[in-house]
Design a protein around this motif. Structure first.
Motif: not given
Length: 279
Positions: A179-208
């Motif tokens: 689901q995280t990878l799918s959401q990162m396909q959206l431009k608004e999320n991709l422009l948020g970069g790494l921080q957006a990916l971590y936020r969307l995952s709902g998991r810790s940085v280490g877990h991701v």
């Protein structure tokens, strides 16, 4: 024995012809052709008999057919199958292989008794289908841009899915990661970069980070950069925008960093990539 030809299957102004096969009831009997061909299973399963060898195919199987391969499709019990078929001009694929300049890879790809098969994850499969649908759209609007897009697409598919030591089956990706990878396909999320990916995952940085290593064999940073570079590549092939504008549109704030990442991934500078694709 049926033999299909480029002249009968591919628009003379284009390099490929993608089309959907909705059911095995629509497929041709045993045949060969004078062009290259890819097909990717979208739904269902089937038995693929090629050069006297049987391959059992399921969703995500991407098959690379060589000219003169002899093949047919058979049902597995009551199962039906839906797949995307892509006829590719002989010269276009040969040029892509020449551009890669990997003789051992080319030899292995073309000399095997069976057509090479790559097993894609669901997200990879959807990405490949999306790219070919993008090509179909371009083909109706601007055939020159469609040809340029096709050249980059062929090179990408060969390198991403067939230039590997093997095609072992990948473990199933957890739902949260998919689901995280799918959401990162959206431009608004991709422009948020790494921080957006971590936020969307709902998991810790280490877990991701551990999940990316386990399931994708890359870091989250590498994944985000690859998504951005895919956008940049498509803009280079389909627009006449300046490199600085493409870098910003793709989510790179630093143009120098964009140049470095593009050259690292594609082994050439952005403008060289555009010029070489236009040849």
């Amino acid at each position: 024995m049926l033999k299909f030809t480029e002249a009968g299957h591919i628009d003379p102004e284009l390099l490929m012809n993608p089309f959907w096969v909705e059911s095995l009831s629509q497929v041709s009997p045993e045949h060969t052709h004078d062009f290259y061909e890819f097909f990717i299973i979208r739904e269902g399963t089937c038995r693929h008999v090629a050069n006297g060898q049987t391959q059992l195919l399921k969703p995500g199987c991407l098959v690379f057919m060589r000219p003169s391969d002899i093949h047919k499709y058979e049902r597995l019990g009551d199962e039906d199958c839906r797949f995307l078929n892509i006829a590719c001009r002989y010269k276009a694929v040969e040029q892509a292989l020449a551009y890669l300049d990997e003789p051992a890879f080319k030899e292995g790809l073309l000399s095997g008794a069976e057509p090479p098969v790559a097993l894609l994850s669901q997200l990879e499969m959807l990405d490949v289908v999306r790219h070919f649908e993008r090509f179909l759209l371009l083909a109706t609007l601007d055939k020159i841009k469609a040809r340029l897009y096709a050249k980059g697409l062929l090179t990408d598919i060969l390198t991403q899915y067939f230039l590997k030591p093997d095609n072992v089956e990948k473990p199933d990706i957890p739902l949260w990661l998919e689901q995280t990878l799918s959401q990162m396909q959206l431009k608004e999320n991709l422009l948020g970069g790494l921080q957006a990916l971590y936020r969307l995952s709902g998991r810790s940085v280490g877990h991701v980070n551990r999940a990316f290593r386990q399931y994708l064999q890359q870091t989250p940073t590498e994944y985000v950069n690859q998504l951005k570079l895919n956008i940049a590549r498509n803009l280079l092939l389909t627009t006449e925008w300046k490199v600085v504008d493409i870098a910003l549109e793709s989510g790179f704030d630093n143009v120098s960093h964009f140049y470095h990442q593009f050259k690292k991934f594609y082994h050439q500078a952005p403008l060289d990539f555009r010029r070489n694709a236009a040849k």
